[in-house]
Design an enzyme around this catalytic site. Sequence first.
Site, mmCIF file in Angstrom:
data_model
loop_
_atom_site.group_PDB
_atom_site.id
_atom_site.type_symbol
_atom_site.label_atom_id
_atom_site.label_comp_id
_atom_site.label_asym_id
_atom_site.label_seq_id
_atom_site.Cartn_x
_atom_site.Cartn_y
_atom_site.Cartn_z
ATOM 1 N N ILE A 12 1.042 -1.189 -0.202
ATOM 2 C CA ILE A 12 0.024 0.185 -0.096
ATOM 3 C C ILE A 12 1.025 1.167 -0.126
ATOM 4 O O ILE A 12 0.807 2.084 -0.923
ATOM 5 C CB ILE A 12 -1.030 0.026 1.314
ATOM 6 N N THR A 24 2.984 -7.890 6.180
ATOM 7 C CA THR A 24 1.823 -8.658 5.364
ATOM 8 C C THR A 24 1.942 -8.838 3.877
ATOM 9 O O THR A 24 1.442 -9.693 3.317
ATOM 10 C CB THR A 24 0.502 -7.993 5.824
ATOM 11 N N HIS A 61 -7.623 -11.361 -6.047
ATOM 12 C CA HIS A 61 -8.989 -11.781 -6.076
ATOM 13 C C HIS A 61 -10.001 -11.144 -6.789
ATOM 14 O O HIS A 61 -9.630 -10.113 -7.392
ATOM 15 C CB HIS A 61 -9.591 -11.328 -4.631
ATOM 16 N N LYS A 111 -11.618 -15.894 3.326
ATOM 17 C CA LYS A 111 -12.071 -16.503 1.836
ATOM 18 C C LYS A 111 -12.057 -17.848 2.046
ATOM 19 O O LYS A 111 -12.258 -18.390 1.088
ATOM 20 C CB LYS A 111 -11.091 -15.740 0.933
ATOM 21 N N CYS A 134 15.166 -26.898 -2.008
ATOM 22 C CA CYS A 134 16.078 -27.165 -0.842
ATOM 23 C C CYS A 134 16.110 -26.080 0.152
ATOM 24 O O CYS A 134 17.006 -26.046 1.169
ATOM 25 C CB CYS A 134 17.365 -27.262 -1.729
#
Lengths: 413, 573
Positions: B94, B122, B131, B334, B524
Amino acid sequence: MKEYDVVIIGGGPAGMAAAISAYDNEGKVLLIEREEKIGGILKQCIHDGFGLVKFNEQLTGPEYANRYIDEIKKRKIEILTETFVLKIDEKESFIMEFMNREGVQKITTKTIIFATGCRERTSKQIFIHGDRPAGIYTAGTAQYFTNILGFLPGKNCVILGSGDIGLIMARRLTLEGAKVQGVYEIKSEPSGLTRNIRQCLDDFDIPLYLSHKITRVFGKDRITGVEICQIDENFQPIPSTLKKIECDCLILSVGLIPENELIQELGIKINKFTNGPEVDNNFMSTEISGIFICGNAVHVNDLVDYVSESGEIAGKKAVEFIKNGEKTFEKTSVVFDEQFLYVVPQYYNKNTKEDLLFYFRSKNNFNDQKINIIINDYIISKKYKKLKSAEMERLTLKNDFESNLKKINLQME
Amino acid sequence: MKIENIKKQIEKKFGNKISVSEKNGAVLLEGKLNKWEEVIFCGKIAAKSEMHRGVINKISVEGIEIPKPIMPRIEDSIFAKDNYDVVIIGGGIIGCSIARELSRWDIKILLLDKENDFAMHTSSRNDGMIHPGIASKPGTKKAYYNVLGNKMYSEASKELGFDFKRIGSLIMYDGWYMRFLKPLIGQRAKKNGIEMEYINKNRIKEFEPNVNSECVGAIFLPSTGVISPYKATFAYAENAVQNGVKIGLETFVKGMRVENNVISSIQTNRGEIFTKLVINAAGVYSDEIADMAGDQFFTIHPRKGEIIILDKNTHGLVNSVVSKADFLSKKNTKGGGIVKTIEGNLLLGPSAYEQPFKEDYSTTESSINSVFEKERKILNISKNDIITYFSGTRASTYKEDFIIEKSQKIKNLVHAAGIQSPGIASAPAIAVEIEKICVNILKSMMDLKRNNKFNPKRNEQNISAFIDEKERNRLIHENPDFGKIICRCETISAAEVKNAIHSVIPALTIDAVKRRTRVGMGRCQGGFCTPLITKLIHEETGISYTEITKKGLGSNLLVAETKVSEVDKHERV
């Protein structure tokens, strides 16, 4: 497009042996290695103990590798280092796309030998929880830091898993002045070689704790400790034994996974016990003719000597495969009972006239164990003073059977 | 619901332990309870008041101490008395996208983050799903910005040079109740402006032949896409810096000087910063930033989620984003599912549960197991396919909607707060909206001109996950380092690592290189490449081996040089 008879992917002990043997059998050979130098993981294994079977000598990893590197140099075998295979297409011959500092290139080859080795299982793959601090390394990574770069990954270490590299690193870190608090193993038996337990732990008073599990790590920036507990026979934590140990480094030696992603892209399936593709006695894939797999990509070996041996066979057989011109072979499945964890090879060519060679691991540990090998109508028995699932066994059998191999069956009595 | 009713409902459950009042247009909850779930419960009830713009939930829990934000350990004064037109607090997607949009204007912008790199929270701890916008109620900010942001990714990904693919999503259902829900969902899609289609069992099999489904049908949403959320964040950030935005990493906002409802300066660990305008894009801490400005009207309750990453060799198992509908559940999620990432790994999850800690990214066995077990029902996978897992926290408010507005109280504060899922999908649209709001405010303060040097294209070289032979050859001939692979699992070259190290926002830690290039993210998990990256950072920057860190101060990789022999010592001198 350049054309080859045999292209070997991977310049470790298996690939080097395969390259030499394919060359000596008059194949047009190319060896591809993604690192700067060939030699594979041996380059960082500066401890000794390599080559006892092969050379009847105790060599260090780099020394063992150099024996092969010298042979390769003598033969002027074509090598591409810092070269990365991107794609393989199966047509009449195989078309391989790879890249290096020169660009993306394509070649064709009649056979491919996969000598891609293995990678180490990580902390998340054994479901250790907590945050993601620095200071958690697989034993091989810690070994690279210590032996190649010359830096210590920690001063107060806990080692999880008693695999050989973990044991070797316990000694190595101790020699470099770090404190190794102990080696913790989930199983009730160590998974490394007995000689390594003795030489790496016992000789340095490093305790080995069996039936122990690390349940979480502490620390946000750098690891500050681990939560350890004993487990019961169902591998479930015993809550009353839960304790926290302070440390600045966690080294993991919790298993190796054969690297077969390239081979899987060709549609070849992976055996769930060996974690490698299934092969016949020539180390050729049982699914695609002309594809050979050797060394730790087939199954994880304990000794490099056997890795080299499989490479040698694969190299020779790849050239023979081209010369014969045959594409299909009648095969006999190697059947074994449930006391075995696995047996390699999984198949034999029916008309094989060469002596028989098996590598196997038992599921459990046995003393004074008899193994019956049933070939066609014959039963040959071999006695083992000790069989350990942690130690791979190699079994040879003279092939003086008059008829083709119709039945191969291994049983423990 | 009226505040009296809220009081009654809470009193019914917790007696007089909780005081309910009004503050700054919001419902203020205070008191002490026994469990975190009870705190959430009260917050949710208070959120039902349509008269109030938010919920300030100050209820504490017996025995739980909420830790202070983890602060950078630097104290200096590099920004002392600096003057800016705009200061953006928070370098997630954002903050970074806002910085980029604002860099179209000839103004002095400073983008702050308390960490040593962007996208540390986040923005790098989610599934990268763009979405479609079906999950949000029509009329909410979430719905509006999600649908718009989704559309904008086609253009943004081209301009800024990051991979974006519309792979579509399937929400499968098996319930009898779908007969009644179908028209409602159709209406919602229409209202939100989303393309969708109902498909039957046979078509599900055509789309996703490997999904074991007892479902009767599915909703197919073609606009669903995937990006790498951290790569996209850096694409925005790097383009912003190219266009003149200054950055302040390891810069923690400690407080604000507010006079007559105007923020005159910001106090940080790196000096006092003067600015005309402040943008609050502080993610899980956006409530605390609002509080510093004297404009708190919402509380962030960090909803945690865990995601499992599967080996790339499972990539053929699904073609899109697949989930099983849970329409009857009232949970704010969701629902999780299976996401095929832009690079071809499959992600399982995320889970969603309330817990009090904003920066606790630990994982637990039980939650990872439950994520795995849920998806295993529809996909033939084993635990051996798991390469790693991680967690993140959503910056959710009790109103469960984005806050994208000019502060109603503070004249020079703009909120881009409470951005939870679908925040990544909404980011391009939110950034443009915030730009508009800021331009309006700034116009009244200064003579605002366009930045005529603005270049919407990012200069930094990005290697697409879908690179072809021809392009790779071109790159290698330009710079042979592109042909030298450092990360074998993800096919990342030395050139990419070096570019990241020398980027306009230099990557000087292992994780920073990772976020820009994906090195070490494969099967790995850095086992082979960590020493090689360490070596490259050392060679390219001169930082000594023992000073190189995983993710900043205190996370050093190596503790000491091994014993140096007398001969070596002599040679080294």
